[in-house]
Design an enzyme around this catalytic site. Structure first.
Site, PDB file in Angstrom:
ATOM      1  N   VAL A 126       1.121  -1.758   0.310  1.00 35.72           N
ATOM      2  CA  VAL A 126       0.233   0.205  -0.266  1.00 35.72           C
ATOM      3  C   VAL A 126       0.868   1.396  -0.089  1.00 35.72           C
ATOM      4  CG1 VAL A 126      -1.426  -0.970   1.286  1.00 35.72           C
ATOM      5  CG2 VAL A 126      -0.648  -0.062   2.734  1.00 35.72           C
ATOM      6  N   ALA A 127       2.306   1.156   0.728  1.00 34.11           N
ATOM      7  CA  ALA A 127       2.621   2.187  -0.015  1.00 34.11           C
ATOM      8  C   ALA A 127       4.278   2.140   0.294  1.00 34.11           C
ATOM      9  CB  ALA A 127       3.037   2.904   1.909  1.00 34.11           C
ATOM     10  N   SER A 128       5.279   2.421  -0.392  1.00 32.82           N
ATOM     11  CA  SER A 128       6.824   2.677  -0.817  1.00 32.82           C
ATOM     12  C   SER A 128       7.342   3.605  -0.644  1.00 32.82           C
ATOM     13  CB  SER A 128       7.223   1.506  -2.364  1.00 32.82           C
ATOM     14  OG  SER A 128       8.229   1.116  -2.557  1.00 32.82           O
ATOM     15  N   ALA A 129       8.289   3.861   0.653  1.00 30.98           N
ATOM     16  CA  ALA A 129       9.617   4.589   0.456  1.00 30.98           C
ATOM     17  C   ALA A 129      10.957   4.151   0.468  1.00 30.98           C
ATOM     18  CB  ALA A 129       9.254   4.757   1.936  1.00 30.98           C
ATOM     19  N   SER A 130      11.853   4.681   0.485  1.00 36.67           N
ATOM     20  CA  SER A 130      13.532   4.564   0.417  1.00 36.67           C
ATOM     21  C   SER A 130      13.745   3.336   1.348  1.00 36.67           C
ATOM     22  CB  SER A 130      14.054   5.724   0.425  1.00 36.67           C
ATOM     23  OG  SER A 130      13.793   6.608   1.840  1.00 36.67           O
ATOM     24  N   ILE A 131      13.395   3.366   2.308  1.00 28.92           N
ATOM     25  CA  ILE A 131      13.660   2.020   3.329  1.00 28.92           C
ATOM     26  C   ILE A 131      13.154   1.026   3.211  1.00 28.92           C
ATOM     27  CG2 ILE A 131      14.817   1.674   5.960  1.00 28.92           C
ATOM     28  CD1 ILE A 131      16.435   3.012   4.066  1.00 28.92           C
ATOM     29  N   VAL A 134       4.858  -0.766   3.000  1.00 26.96           N
ATOM     30  CA  VAL A 134       4.214  -1.476   3.372  1.00 26.96           C
ATOM     31  C   VAL A 134       3.025  -2.553   3.034  1.00 26.96           C
ATOM     32  CG1 VAL A 134       2.917  -0.944   5.652  1.00 26.96           C
ATOM     33  CG2 VAL A 134       4.203   0.772   4.974  1.00 26.96           C
ATOM     34  N   LYS A 152       5.740  -3.189   8.568  1.00 28.24           N
ATOM     35  CA  LYS A 152       6.115  -2.049   7.238  1.00 28.24           C
ATOM     36  C   LYS A 152       7.643  -3.186   7.328  1.00 28.24           C
ATOM     37  CE  LYS A 152       8.847   1.526   7.660  1.00 28.24           C
ATOM     38  NZ  LYS A 152       9.196   3.017   8.679  1.00 28.24           N
ATOM     39  N   ASP A 287      11.335  13.378  10.695  1.00 29.48           N
ATOM     40  CA  ASP A 287      11.079  12.907   9.572  1.00 29.48           C
ATOM     41  C   ASP A 287       9.570  13.556   9.106  1.00 29.48           C
ATOM     42  OD1 ASP A 287      12.113  12.761   6.785  1.00 29.48           O
ATOM     43  OD2 ASP A 287      11.730  10.249   6.842  1.00 29.48           O
TER      44      ASP A 287
END
Length: 523
Positions: A126-131, A134, A152, A287
């Site tokens: 549902v979400a993707s970030a640099s680290i 999810v 996560k 952040d």
């Protein structure tokens, strides 16, 4: 050699996506630059919009550069609209990694199949970030209660990538300290070391879970922000499971407005949350870009912030908090002399700095920005001008406050999007003044007394024995000192007796010699 190769790879990405062309384009009006732009553009496909190319370049360069783009995306006042809009995609739309890899990481961390860990698990992230990215799932806790959760999962192979970039940053920081006149004052090696710590902390999701739990306890009772609950039985270094939060991303201001959320109140609450975490707790979310913040529209918690992603948190000592609070309070009161005095007292500027000159310099920078709405103020420009002024007075940059400065810029960027008329200073002033009163008043005294009570409870029963031991020790010490004094006195008396005897012997000897000489010569 690794740093050298990484430097060349960065230059290659810059060339591939035309970032050099974007920079040179700003100087097209200068003669001789147009032909250079055309020459550098040969052999490259630069048909994509510049914002897209910049975002793609940052994504390819890795997590450190993605985070840099996330910070930039909150400062729409400093960027062209097309670039700011595209960089906003870095906040929660970084390309995900394969879901099968995510499942493999989870199963390896727990040592069992994923179906025996979760009652349901959504393979699509549902979400993707640099680290990390999810996934939504469902668990059953020890009491048999079901919970909707967010899982996560750490991106694979992150450590080598980050360490390469950090090694390059350490090398450049060392060069800067040696070659730059500002090197010692800016403390680049310490700043990079702080950044190094934050990034490595993000790679340990157990640490992030602990940060979330601490912030949840701190914010309990404030009724302004929701922090997800952590389910510790389902947390590992590579996996973190927390309560699923349902809200609207704070960047979707139009939808929030349609749902009836008071954006002006929301902006003020954001400032209150930030200053509460910094000055009351000394433990703040470091952040706070829009991708990590949602707003609840649930009737029971309508209009509250929802805070996510706790990989980066900042901490401040009591000295840091008091120093900053006094600076902010003096700034709000336009007491520039006190600001100058605080810089000298803290050792941030040389002790021989002339207070009047520093006071005048700070006044020149800050005074034009009072009584203006946030839409007419750029904190970035204010900080830049203060930075220029600091060079003149040899102000030493404090590495532990770099993250705080970044977060303050995030807060200003959010406030500007929600309510351009927000008066950041006036909103924060009452909070800080009350905080200062609490630090020196009876409330602080009783708080410190309560905190020390467990130590007192251990000491009080032992006080009679400790007093007796102390008096006995004092008596022994006094007796030893008395004996030593008597020995010294005896030694002194012996020396005096010898001196008197020697003196009398000399006198009698002289008289005897004189009588002998008279008898010898005169009979």
């Amino acid at each position: 050699m690794k740093q050298f190769l990484r430097g060349w790879s960065i230059l290659w990405v810059v060339w591939r996506y035309g970032l050099d062309e974007m920079a040179l384009t700003q100087f097209r009006h200068r003669g001789g630059v147009a032909w250079l732009v055309r020459m550098l553009s040969m052999g490259r496909d630069l048909s994509a919009p510049r914002g897209v190319r910049l975002r793609q370049a940052l994504e390819q360069l890795g997590p450190i550069f993605v985070k840099f783009g996330q910070v930039l995306s909150t400062r729409r006042d400093l960027l062209p609209p097309d670039i700011a809009e595209e960089l906003a995609h870095l906040q929660d739309r970084v390309p995900p990694f394969d879901s099968a890899v995510a499942v493999s990481i989870i199963e390896k961390a727990f040592g069992k199949p994923i179906d025996s860990i979760f009652t349901s698990f959504e393979r699509e992230p549902v979400a993707s970030a640099s680290i990390a990215q999810v996934h939504f799932a469902t668990i059953v806790d020890r009491q048999g209660q079901p919970h909707e959760v967010a899982v996560k999962v750490l991106r694979p192979g992150m450590l080598p990538v980050i360490e390469k970039d950090l090694a390059l940053m350490h090398m450049l920081a060392g060069w800067m300290e040696k070659l730059s006149a500002d090197g010692k004052r800016l403390k680049p090696k310490q700043v990079v070391a702080e950044f190094d710590t934050y990034l490595h902390d993000e790679l340990d999701l157990m640490r992030e879970a602990a940060n979330a739990a601490q912030l949840r306890r701190n914010m309990d009772g404030l009724d302004l922000v929701l922090i997800p609950e952590v389910f510790w039985d389902f947390c590992r270094t590579e996996v973190m499971v927390m309560q699923r939060m349902k809200g609207i991303p704070i960047s979707q201001a139009d939808e929030l407005r349609q749902r009836g959320v008071d954006l002006r109140r929301l902006a003020q609450d954001g400032v209150t949350i930030f200053f509460t975490q910094v000055f009351r707790d000394g433990f703040f979310h470091g952040d706070m870009h829009p991708g990590n913040i949602q707003v609840s529209v649930d009737p029971q918690s309508f209009g509250r912030y929802i805070s996510l992603d706790f990989g980066i948190v900042g901490t401040l000592t009591d000295f840091d908090k008091e120093y900053l609070a006094q600076n902010f309070t003096a700034f709000f009161r336009r007491d520039y002399k006190r600001i100058a005095e605080l810089h000298v007292e803290s050792g941030w500027v040389p002790a021989d700095t002339r207070i009047a000159e520093l006071e005048a310099a700070v006044r020149t920078v800050c005074e034009p920005y009072f009584d203006r709405p946030l839409k007419e103020i750029s904190l970035g420009i204010v900080l830049m001008r203060l930075f220029q002024t600091s060079r003149r007075f040899h102000v030493e940059i404090q590495p532990q406050l770099v993250l705080l400065q970044k977060t303050l810029l995030n807060i200003e960027g959010l406030g500007r999007q929600l309510d351009p008329d927000l008066d950041l200073w006036r909103t924060a002033k009452p909070f800080l003044e009350q905080w200062m009163v609490d630090q020196v008043g009876p409330k602080r005294f009783w708080s410190e007394l309560r905190n020390e009570a467990p130590r007192y409870a251990q000491i009080f029963p032992a006080l009679p024995r400790l007093l007796k031991d102390y008096l006995a020790a004092q008596s022994r010490t006094e007796q030893a000192e008395l004996r030593q004094l008597l020995e010294e006195q005896k030694r002194t008396n012996r020396i005096l007796r010898l001196m008197v005897a020697g003196g009398l012997g000399f006198v009698f000897g002289a008289l005897a010699l004189q009588l002998y000489l008279r008898w010898y010569f005169f009979g």
